[in-house]
Design an enzyme around this catalytic site. Sequence first.
Site, PDB file in Angstrom:
ATOM      1  N   GLY A 144       0.822  -1.208   0.000  1.00 16.24           N
ATOM      2  CA  GLY A 144       0.000   0.000   0.000  1.00 16.24           C
ATOM      3  C   GLY A 144       0.850   1.248   0.000  1.00 16.24           C
ATOM      4  O   GLY A 144       2.079   1.186   0.033  1.00 16.24           O
ATOM      5  N   LYS A 145       0.185   2.402  -0.030  1.00  9.65           N
ATOM      6  CA  LYS A 145       0.904   3.673  -0.059  1.00  9.65           C
ATOM      7  C   LYS A 145       1.600   3.965   1.262  1.00  9.65           C
ATOM      8  O   LYS A 145       2.646   4.608   1.281  1.00  9.65           O
ATOM      9  CB  LYS A 145      -0.073   4.810  -0.395  1.00  9.65           C
ATOM     10  CG  LYS A 145      -0.571   4.785  -1.824  1.00  9.65           C
ATOM     11  CD  LYS A 145      -1.480   5.973  -2.089  1.00  9.65           C
ATOM     12  CE  LYS A 145      -1.948   5.991  -3.534  1.00  9.65           C
ATOM     13  NZ  LYS A 145      -2.840   7.143  -3.810  1.00  9.65           N
ATOM     14  N   GLU A 146       1.016   3.499   2.359  1.00 10.10           N
ATOM     15  CA  GLU A 146       1.568   3.812   3.669  1.00 10.10           C
ATOM     16  C   GLU A 146       2.400   2.683   4.253  1.00 10.10           C
ATOM     17  O   GLU A 146       3.248   2.918   5.108  1.00 10.10           O
ATOM     18  CB  GLU A 146       0.443   4.188   4.647  1.00 10.10           C
ATOM     19  CG  GLU A 146      -0.276   5.459   4.250  1.00 10.10           C
ATOM     20  CD  GLU A 146      -1.237   5.925   5.325  1.00 10.10           C
ATOM     21  OE1 GLU A 146      -1.461   5.159   6.280  1.00 10.10           O
ATOM     22  OE2 GLU A 146      -1.746   7.041   5.211  1.00 10.10           O
ATOM     23  N   ALA A 147       2.167   1.439   3.799  1.00 12.27           N
ATOM     24  CA  ALA A 147       2.902   0.309   4.377  1.00 12.27           C
ATOM     25  C   ALA A 147       2.797  -0.914   3.475  1.00 12.27           C
ATOM     26  O   ALA A 147       1.857  -1.042   2.685  1.00 12.27           O
ATOM     27  CB  ALA A 147       2.367  -0.021   5.761  1.00 12.27           C
ATOM     28  N   VAL A 173       2.825  -5.196   3.892  1.00 14.89           N
ATOM     29  CA  VAL A 173       2.603  -6.214   4.914  1.00 14.89           C
ATOM     30  C   VAL A 173       3.082  -7.564   4.392  1.00 14.89           C
ATOM     31  O   VAL A 173       2.763  -7.950   3.258  1.00 14.89           O
ATOM     32  CB  VAL A 173       1.114  -6.302   5.318  1.00 14.89           C
ATOM     33  CG1 VAL A 173       0.910  -7.369   6.392  1.00 14.89           C
ATOM     34  CG2 VAL A 173       0.623  -4.947   5.816  1.00 14.89           C
ATOM     35  N   LYS A 186       4.308  -5.512   9.391  1.00 16.63           N
ATOM     36  CA  LYS A 186       3.911  -4.299   8.676  1.00 16.63           C
ATOM     37  C   LYS A 186       5.092  -3.350   8.608  1.00 16.63           C
ATOM     38  O   LYS A 186       5.601  -2.907   9.637  1.00 16.63           O
ATOM     39  CB  LYS A 186       2.733  -3.634   9.394  1.00 16.63           C
ATOM     40  CG  LYS A 186       2.161  -2.420   8.673  1.00 16.63           C
ATOM     41  CD  LYS A 186       0.887  -1.951   9.363  1.00 16.63           C
ATOM     42  CE  LYS A 186       0.209  -0.824   8.593  1.00 16.63           C
ATOM     43  NZ  LYS A 186      -1.071  -0.414   9.217  1.00 16.63           N
ATOM     44  N   VAL A 217      -4.444 -11.983  11.104  1.00  9.03           N
ATOM     45  CA  VAL A 217      -5.875 -12.268  11.202  1.00  9.03           C
ATOM     46  C   VAL A 217      -6.258 -13.255  10.111  1.00  9.03           C
ATOM     47  O   VAL A 217      -6.007 -13.017   8.925  1.00  9.03           O
ATOM     48  CB  VAL A 217      -6.692 -10.969  11.066  1.00  9.03           C
ATOM     49  CG1 VAL A 217      -8.189 -11.269  11.200  1.00  9.03           C
ATOM     50  CG2 VAL A 217      -6.255  -9.955  12.116  1.00  9.03           C
ATOM     51  N   ASP A 243     -10.460   6.667  10.611  1.00  8.33           N
ATOM     52  CA  ASP A 243     -10.512   6.331   9.181  1.00  8.33           C
ATOM     53  C   ASP A 243     -11.191   4.978   8.994  1.00  8.33           C
ATOM     54  O   ASP A 243     -10.797   4.193   8.139  1.00  8.33           O
ATOM     55  CB  ASP A 243      -9.101   6.316   8.599  1.00  8.33           C
ATOM     56  CG  ASP A 243      -9.108   6.256   7.074  1.00  8.33           C
ATOM     57  OD1 ASP A 243     -10.047   6.801   6.458  1.00  8.33           O
ATOM     58  OD2 ASP A 243      -8.186   5.657   6.493  1.00  8.33           O
ATOM     59  N   ASP A 258      -5.433  -1.038  10.772  1.00  7.40           N
ATOM     60  CA  ASP A 258      -4.948   0.249  10.248  1.00  7.40           C
ATOM     61  C   ASP A 258      -5.325   1.412  11.165  1.00  7.40           C
ATOM     62  O   ASP A 258      -6.281   2.151  10.918  1.00  7.40           O
ATOM     63  CB  ASP A 258      -5.470   0.509   8.836  1.00  7.40           C
ATOM     64  CG  ASP A 258      -4.899  -0.464   7.816  1.00  7.40           C
ATOM     65  OD1 ASP A 258      -3.882  -1.112   8.131  1.00  7.40           O
ATOM     66  OD2 ASP A 258      -5.470  -0.577   6.715  1.00  7.40           O
TER      67      ASP A 258
END
Length: 279
Positions: free
Chosen positions: A26-29, A31, A44, A124, A168, A185
């Site tokens: 993803g843009k932020e992290a 995994v 992460k 999970v 969010d 998140d």
Amino acid sequence: MKSPKRLQALVDEGLVDTVLRQLKSGKEADVYVVMCGGEVRAAKIYKEATNRSFRQAVDYTENRKVKNSRQARAMAKGTRYGREQREAAWQSAEVDALYRLAAAGVRVPRPYNFLEGVLIMELVSDADGQAAPRLSELPFTADEARAHHATLIGEVVRMLCAGVVHGDLSEFNILLAADGPVVIDLPQAVDAAGNNHALRMLLRDVDNLRSFFGRFAPELLATHYGPEIWSLYAGGLLEPTTPLTGRYEHQPGAVDLEGVLREIEDARLEEEAFRLRMA
């Protein structure tokens, strides 16, 4: 597979046994699925959050604690050191929120370790033992939608009782595990009592749940859990077991024009983000 540099450092230190595969980018992290002490877990790896606007960052980080005044000044000035400290604070906010919420019994992944920008946490899983899917990837019957919505409203309440607002929450950051929804998140989580934007964020979180599950159970679209929950919280009457009705009578008052304009801008940004995710 070849391990990312930061993850390889944890392998070298013996904190991670093996990197099995990448789960998400993803843009932020990013995994990854890893083995730690014979257990399958998620790792992460945070990225530098260059795609968040300054105004959004200010809203989320308002009243967050920093280690000392030097860090606070550098973060306010936007120096290189300040940007590094702001990013470190953004990352540690999720770790702090996970520990805090897990202790309060909220359905979040259990955190195990956080080092050098890598968060090791529970993976999970679904009923088949595979990585659980996001709600956004699944269809639901009306009964399933009502049940999951009720569960998640309960988790919102439990989070708020622990002093946390997700900030969010949507179908894109909730996983459906074998035993029900799990909230993920949380780097943008805010302190309910210390952030002036907490009310707006909680109402948006609850509205997102209502809109998503309302696609499958339309009667949910008429509910107003957000203002009911906040009203009970503000009055010191909210507990995890407090019964809710989904009804709320709005009290007339002065119009907050600035707030209305910010809501419009937030809606525009959320629509852009939604379209990017769908793309």
